[in-house]
Motif scaffolding. Structure first.
Motif, PDB file in Angstrom:
ATOM      1  N   GLU A 181     -58.080 -28.927 -49.612  1.00  0.00           N
ATOM      2  CA  GLU A 181     -57.355 -28.418 -48.447  1.00  0.00           C
ATOM      3  C   GLU A 181     -58.199 -28.700 -47.209  1.00  0.00           C
ATOM      4  O   GLU A 181     -59.424 -28.664 -47.269  1.00  0.00           O
ATOM      5  N   ALA A 182     -57.525 -28.979 -46.095  1.00  0.00           N
ATOM      6  CA  ALA A 182     -58.247 -29.338 -44.881  1.00  0.00           C
ATOM      7  C   ALA A 182     -57.678 -28.619 -43.672  1.00  0.00           C
ATOM      8  O   ALA A 182     -56.525 -28.194 -43.670  1.00  0.00           O
ATOM      9  N   TRP A 183     -58.524 -28.517 -42.644  1.00  0.00           N
ATOM     10  CA  TRP A 183     -58.112 -27.955 -41.360  1.00  0.00           C
ATOM     11  C   TRP A 183     -58.750 -28.797 -40.267  1.00  0.00           C
ATOM     12  O   TRP A 183     -59.939 -29.122 -40.330  1.00  0.00           O
ATOM     13  N   SER A 184     -57.983 -29.124 -39.256  1.00  0.00           N
ATOM     14  CA  SER A 184     -58.453 -29.991 -38.175  1.00  0.00           C
ATOM     15  C   SER A 184     -59.343 -29.261 -37.175  1.00  0.00           C
ATOM     16  O   SER A 184     -59.999 -29.893 -36.364  1.00  0.00           O
ATOM     17  N   GLY A 185     -59.338 -27.947 -37.215  1.00  0.00           N
ATOM     18  CA  GLY A 185     -60.094 -27.183 -36.237  1.00  0.00           C
ATOM     19  C   GLY A 185     -59.253 -26.819 -35.019  1.00  0.00           C
ATOM     20  O   GLY A 185     -59.723 -26.137 -34.124  1.00  0.00           O
ATOM     21  N   ARG A 186     -58.015 -27.274 -35.005  1.00  0.00           N
ATOM     22  CA  ARG A 186     -57.119 -26.976 -33.883  1.00  0.00           C
ATOM     23  C   ARG A 186     -56.099 -25.941 -34.317  1.00  0.00           C
ATOM     24  O   ARG A 186     -55.661 -25.916 -35.459  1.00  0.00           O
ATOM     25  N   GLY A 187     -55.690 -25.105 -33.383  1.00  0.00           N
ATOM     26  CA  GLY A 187     -54.684 -24.086 -33.678  1.00  0.00           C
ATOM     27  C   GLY A 187     -55.264 -22.957 -34.498  1.00  0.00           C
ATOM     28  O   GLY A 187     -56.476 -22.779 -34.591  1.00  0.00           O
ATOM     29  N   ARG A 188     -54.381 -22.197 -35.099  1.00  0.00           N
ATOM     30  CA  ARG A 188     -54.783 -21.053 -35.909  1.00  0.00           C
ATOM     31  C   ARG A 188     -55.569 -21.523 -37.129  1.00  0.00           C
ATOM     32  O   ARG A 188     -55.235 -22.526 -37.745  1.00  0.00           O
TER      33      ARG A 188
END
Length: 109
Positions: free
Chosen positions: A80-87
């Motif tokens: 799983e990944a998160w771009s660091g942008r948004g919530r």
């Protein structure tokens, strides 16, 4: 877009906190809250997969999140990944709430 719908009768739960947890759990499964009616029935929707799911092998590594942005955080166990942008992504927020240092999930640039 094609959606599937679900309803949850919130009156069937004993405590109000259970309602919130139930809706949070549904959100983690990809359900989006549409509305809660005065009779305490929650209506949710979730996008149906339109495209065939491609299976990634170990040598393939997805460098972008679903939004097409480069991943800044990634869980090596689940990918799983998160771009660091948004919530903040739910999986990363859970780890942070558990006291883990989220920097250990930062992707090297």
């Amino acid at each position: 877009m094609v959606w599937t719908y679900r309803k949850i009768a919130l009156n069937q739960h004993h405590r109000r906190g259970d309602d919130v947890e139930l809706l949070c759990d549904a959100g983690e499964e990809g359900w989006e809250l549409v509305s809660i009616l005065p009779n305490n029935v929650a209506y949710l929707k979730r996008k149906i997969q339109d495209e065939p799911v491609s299976v990634e092998t170990d040598h393939q590594h997805r460098d972008e999140t679903a939004a097409g942005l480069k991943a800044k955080y990634r869980d090596p166990r689940t990918n799983e990944a998160w771009s660091g942008r948004g919530r903040m992504a739910t999986w990363l927020k859970r780890k942070q709430d558990a006291g883990e240092d989220i920097e250990k999930y930062r992707v090297a640039e």
